[in-house]
Write a protein that holds these residues in place. Structure first.
Motif, PDB file in Angstrom:
ATOM      1  N   LEU A 505       6.289   1.780 -34.292  1.00  0.00           N
ATOM      2  CA  LEU A 505       4.895   2.532 -34.848  1.00  0.00           C
ATOM      3  C   LEU A 505       3.887   1.853 -35.353  1.00  0.00           C
ATOM      4  O   LEU A 505       4.005   0.704 -35.756  1.00  0.00           O
ATOM      5  N   PHE A 506       2.691   2.443 -35.045  1.00  0.00           N
ATOM      6  CA  PHE A 506       1.583   1.911 -35.437  1.00  0.00           C
ATOM      7  C   PHE A 506       0.959   3.028 -36.545  1.00  0.00           C
ATOM      8  O   PHE A 506       0.843   4.210 -36.158  1.00  0.00           O
ATOM      9  N   ALA A 507       0.511   2.653 -37.628  1.00  0.00           N
ATOM     10  CA  ALA A 507      -0.195   3.299 -38.544  1.00  0.00           C
ATOM     11  C   ALA A 507      -1.179   2.917 -39.172  1.00  0.00           C
ATOM     12  O   ALA A 507      -1.168   1.517 -39.350  1.00  0.00           O
ATOM     13  N   ASP A 508      -2.319   3.661 -39.136  1.00  0.00           N
ATOM     14  CA  ASP A 508      -3.836   3.189 -39.426  1.00  0.00           C
ATOM     15  C   ASP A 508      -4.493   4.106 -40.361  1.00  0.00           C
ATOM     16  O   ASP A 508      -4.247   5.452 -40.175  1.00  0.00           O
ATOM     17  N   ILE A 509      -5.169   3.741 -41.455  1.00  0.00           N
ATOM     18  CA  ILE A 509      -5.995   4.944 -42.455  1.00  0.00           C
ATOM     19  C   ILE A 509      -7.123   5.096 -41.598  1.00  0.00           C
ATOM     20  O   ILE A 509      -7.854   4.393 -41.164  1.00  0.00           O
ATOM     21  N   ARG A 510      -7.338   6.208 -41.535  1.00  0.00           N
ATOM     22  CA  ARG A 510      -8.621   6.930 -41.028  1.00  0.00           C
ATOM     23  C   ARG A 510      -9.827   6.702 -41.862  1.00  0.00           C
ATOM     24  O   ARG A 510      -9.857   6.824 -43.162  1.00  0.00           O
ATOM     25  N   ARG A 598      -6.248   9.262 -45.660  1.00  0.00           N
ATOM     26  CA  ARG A 598      -5.144   9.967 -44.484  1.00  0.00           C
ATOM     27  C   ARG A 598      -5.039   8.854 -43.436  1.00  0.00           C
ATOM     28  O   ARG A 598      -6.062   8.027 -43.300  1.00  0.00           O
ATOM     29  N   ILE A 599      -3.982   9.191 -42.673  1.00  0.00           N
ATOM     30  CA  ILE A 599      -3.435   8.174 -41.864  1.00  0.00           C
ATOM     31  C   ILE A 599      -3.142   8.697 -40.557  1.00  0.00           C
ATOM     32  O   ILE A 599      -2.768  10.055 -40.615  1.00  0.00           O
ATOM     33  N   GLY A 600      -3.185   7.978 -39.512  1.00  0.00           N
ATOM     34  CA  GLY A 600      -2.826   8.461 -38.255  1.00  0.00           C
ATOM     35  C   GLY A 600      -1.741   7.339 -37.889  1.00  0.00           C
ATOM     36  O   GLY A 600      -1.689   6.402 -37.868  1.00  0.00           O
ATOM     37  N   ILE A 601      -0.611   8.116 -36.970  1.00  0.00           N
ATOM     38  CA  ILE A 601       0.508   7.405 -36.485  1.00  0.00           C
ATOM     39  C   ILE A 601       0.782   7.535 -35.019  1.00  0.00           C
ATOM     40  O   ILE A 601       0.835   8.605 -34.591  1.00  0.00           O
ATOM     41  N   GLY A 602       1.053   6.548 -34.177  1.00  0.00           N
ATOM     42  CA  GLY A 602       1.380   6.380 -32.926  1.00  0.00           C
ATOM     43  C   GLY A 602       2.545   5.963 -32.798  1.00  0.00           C
ATOM     44  O   GLY A 602       2.976   4.802 -33.520  1.00  0.00           O
ATOM     45  N   ILE A 603       3.659   6.408 -32.031  1.00  0.00           N
ATOM     46  CA  ILE A 603       4.931   5.974 -31.799  1.00  0.00           C
ATOM     47  C   ILE A 603       5.289   6.030 -30.547  1.00  0.00           C
ATOM     48  O   ILE A 603       4.989   6.802 -29.641  1.00  0.00           O
ATOM     49  N   SER A 638      -4.751   9.996 -32.574  1.00  0.00           N
ATOM     50  CA  SER A 638      -4.250  10.676 -33.475  1.00  0.00           C
ATOM     51  C   SER A 638      -5.251  11.519 -34.182  1.00  0.00           C
ATOM     52  O   SER A 638      -5.376  12.666 -34.609  1.00  0.00           O
ATOM     53  N   ALA A 639      -6.598  10.847 -34.531  1.00  0.00           N
ATOM     54  CA  ALA A 639      -7.559  11.560 -35.128  1.00  0.00           C
ATOM     55  C   ALA A 639      -8.328  12.670 -34.261  1.00  0.00           C
ATOM     56  O   ALA A 639      -8.838  13.478 -34.610  1.00  0.00           O
ATOM     57  N   HIS A 640      -8.635  12.044 -33.117  1.00  0.00           N
ATOM     58  CA  HIS A 640      -9.045  12.979 -31.786  1.00  0.00           C
ATOM     59  C   HIS A 640      -8.340  14.396 -31.956  1.00  0.00           C
ATOM     60  O   HIS A 640      -9.008  15.477 -31.872  1.00  0.00           O
ATOM     61  N   TYR A 641      -7.238  14.355 -32.041  1.00  0.00           N
ATOM     62  CA  TYR A 641      -6.269  15.678 -31.870  1.00  0.00           C
ATOM     63  C   TYR A 641      -5.939  16.324 -33.118  1.00  0.00           C
ATOM     64  O   TYR A 641      -5.073  17.140 -33.360  1.00  0.00           O
TER      65      TYR A 641
END
Length: 683
Positions: A505-510, A598-603, A638-641
């Motif tokens: 899992l990667f999580a990042d603050i937008r 706000r965060i985006g997460i990729g798994i 995640s931000a794009h979608y």
């Protein structure tokens, strides 16, 4: 007494107890727990599994090696299916096979490990009969021809004629639950006294049955039910002899065959003496087969089941292909005077059982083993009194070791315990080998080893502190939330790099750059500490391994170092929980006048390298690989979608019925093929 005063009182008591007192109390507590398990007041799954493993070892060690010449299996094997056609064969073929078993080869008795539940219309006779009643009823020649062909085309009738002339025992199934329908004709129930039937309350009650055609069952020599109880670990160790159905008691196929071979003896049930104040019926203990040639007592449990006397893993009985029987290729004396069981070892017919001696044993051989044990009068048995014996042994061992171990050196304590383990093992093996008595072993062996461990723990208290220091050092490489679990069994874990299927899992603050430019450094640091702590708490709560913080990004993975077969589901649950935790965190930030996050997460899931990696200056327990890189790319999308969490196709496949929304098929940098991405929804 208030809660705080009670805690203070308990702390004083604890400080006042000596090491010897603590050792004695813990030893007695251990004795109480194991005794409660033996008496079935509680169930300890680990002890049940250990007892099963020890039982299986005894079965394998004492399995009889010589082939039992009395019983032969006629096998519907792969070669038979290739030569005679796919299963099920028509009744004419089956009639031919049975006729040859008796007429050509002189078998003594035949048992069928199959059910003949439906009429055989494969000859076309029903169609011809319909024509004689319909369009061709005026055609006398046609009607006469059909009548002439009827004996040849009536396959069920041909089989019934063979069953009428030879001693054949048919099989049938009993069922419960949603499958509890009734079809076919049951054989006569066992001739058991009505009073004894009423007392046998422990027998399994089967409301449904799938039996044979009345035409066939009525002319057969008898019928017995098929099937055997399967233990929770999927292994067949017992076989039912009796079962209740419609207020009657029926026998298993091996029991019915044994009664026929023993001259159809009378059957009586034996029960234990009722205990004072007992409200339920006394437990069933034995079945007695009584004839003019004598009596045979078969020890059973309350459910009317016995332990199966398995022979060696392979070759315990002669197998002959059904194709060879039909073709007449067997030696003339192969079946003569023998008991024959007709069944299948073909994997495609799904009649395979997991047993202590073989991971895939044909079901027909389970019946053969039970029949052999019934005829020999040699079945392993575990009487109810062995439970009380186990509690007595536990008490004796506990009192002995709690008194002697504190007085012995560590080497002598180990030697005494080993000696008692060997003595106990010898007695258990002698009881089995001499009289087939199955004594429980797991609780007593565990008591010996745990009391020794308790003694060594208190005896090596200084070494335990060294172990804690080692654990602290180990924590440099493994996230602390899993160190305690790993330290309970450190030999299971290896920090060397290895390939494994994990989920990362990667999580990042937008918009973090903009936030960082607008905030003072000290406030930004405080906000990030609060954010990272909250998100890390969520990851820990879902058994994730925290890999690293990279600026405002969080990297975590699931499935290592502690194996997790549901790593994908746990990772997605953590990602959704992280999103769900943001509103509460943002309210706290708003009170301080800080902007919301706000965060985006990729798994993503896949095979990656996991292990202790780095330089000689700094190392970390981390993951590497293409699957890891893809998770980082998904986080960036995640931000794009406008999706809180995006998962890759590999993760989606492991989520099973978890609801997801397919977002797109996208091109990802570093990959030639497009990748399907999904957004998991709240489960």
């Amino acid at each position: 007494m208030s809660r705080s005063s009670f805690a203070d009182w308990a702390a004083k008591i604890g400080r006042g107890l000596s090491v010897a007192s603590w050792r004695g109390l813990l030893g007695l507590l251990l004795l109480g727990v194991l005794s409660a398990h033996s008496l079935r007041f509680i169930e300890l799954d680990v002890l049940n599994r250990l007892d099963a493993a020890l039982y299986d070892a005894r079965v394998r060690w004492f399995a009889q090696a010589p082939i039992d010449e009395r019983i032969v299996v006629v096998d519907v094997d792969e070669r038979s299916l290739a030569e005679l056609g796919r299963w099920p064969w028509n009744r004419a073929r089956l009639a031919e096979l049975i006729e040859r078993i008796f007429t050509d080869y002189g078998a003594l008795l035949l048992g069928l490990d199959l059910i003949l539940a439906e009429a055989d219309e494969s000859s076309g006779l029903p169609v011809l009969e319909a024509l004689t009643r319909g369009p061709l009823r005026q055609n006398a020649a046609f009607c006469a021809a059909v009548e002439g062909l009827r004996p040849t085309l009536d396959y069920d009738g041909r089989l019934a004629d063979v069953l009428r002339r030879h001693p054949v025992v048919l099989g049938f199934h009993l069922s419960t639950g949603a499958a509890a329908t009734r079809s076919g004709a049951l054989p006569p129930a066992l001739p058991i006294d009505a009073g004894e039937r009423a007392q046998a309350t422990g027998l399994t009650d089967w409301p449904g049955h799938a039996a044979n055609l009345p035409l066939l069952q009525q002319v057969a020599a008898g019928g017995g039910f098929l099937g055997a109880p399967v233990d929770p670990d999927g292994v067949v160790r017992r076989g039912w002899l009796l079962a209740r159905h419609a207020d009657q008691i029926h026998g298993a196929l091996p029991l019915i065959m044994a009664r026929l071979l023993l001259g159809d003896p009378a059957l009586r049930l034996h029960f234990a003496d009722p205990l004072p104040g007992q409200t339920t019926g006394p437990p069933l203990t034995a079945i007695e087969l009584h004839s003019t040639r004598g009596s045979r007592l078969i020890a059973v449990d309350r459910q009317g089941a016995v332990l199966l006397p398995f022979r060696r893993a392979a070759g315990g009985f002669h197998y002959h292909s059904a194709a060879d029987v039909v073709a007449g290729r067997l030696p003339g004396d192969a079946l003569r005077g023998r008991i024959v069981l007709l069944g299948s070892s073909a994997p495609g017919l799904l009649d395979q059982r997991v047993t202590p001696v073989n991971e895939l044993l044909p079901g027909v051989e389970v019946h053969a083993n039970l029949l052999a044990g019934l005829l020999a009068g040699a079945l392993p048995h575990a009487p109810a009194w062995t439970t009380l014996l186990e509690v007595a042994v536990l008490s004796l061992l506990a009192l002995l070791l709690l008194r002697l171990l504190p007085r012995l050196s560590p080497q002598a304590a180990v030697g005494l315990t080993v000696m008692l383990v060997v003595l106990l093992a010898v007695l258990i093996l002698l009881a089995w080998g001499a009289v087939g008595l199955v004594l429980p072993a797991a609780a007593s062996l565990c008591l010996l080893l745990l009391l020794l461990a308790l003694q060594l723990f208190f005896g090596f208290f200084v070494e335990s502190r060294a172990r804690r220091r080692l654990t602290a050092l180990f924590g440099q490489y493994v996230p602390p939330e899993l160190v305690d679990e790993m330290s309970r069994d450190p030999e299971r874990y290896d920090m060397r790099g290895r390939s494994a299927e994990l989920t990362v899992l990667f999580a990042d603050i937008r918009g973090f750059t903009t936030i960082a430019e607008q905030m003072p450094a000290d406030e930004l640091a405080t906000m990030m500490n609060d954010y990272l702590s909250a998100m890390t708490d969520v990851i820990r709560a879902h058994r994730g391994t925290l890999d690293k913080y990279v600026g405002d990004a969080i990297v975590a993975f699931w499935g290592a170092p502690v194996a997790d077969p549901l790593h994908a589901r746990h990772a997605v649950a953590a990602g959704l929980a992280m999103q769900a935790a943001l509103p509460a965190l943002n309210r706290l930030l708003a009170v301080r006048g800080w902007p919301p996050l706000r965060i985006g997460i990729g798994i993503n899931s896949g095979v990656m390298v996991v292990g202790d990696m780095g330089s000689r200056h700094r190392r970390a327990y981390t993951v590497l690989g293409d699957a890891v890189n893809l998770a980082a790319r998904l986080q960036g999308l995640s931000a794009h979608y406008e999706a809180g969490v995006i998962v890759g196709e590999a993760t989606r496949q492991q989520l099973g019925d978890w609801p997801c929304r397919e977002l797109d098929r996208v091109a990802v940098r570093g990959r030639a093929a497009r990748v399907t991405i999904h957004e998991p929804l709240a489960e």
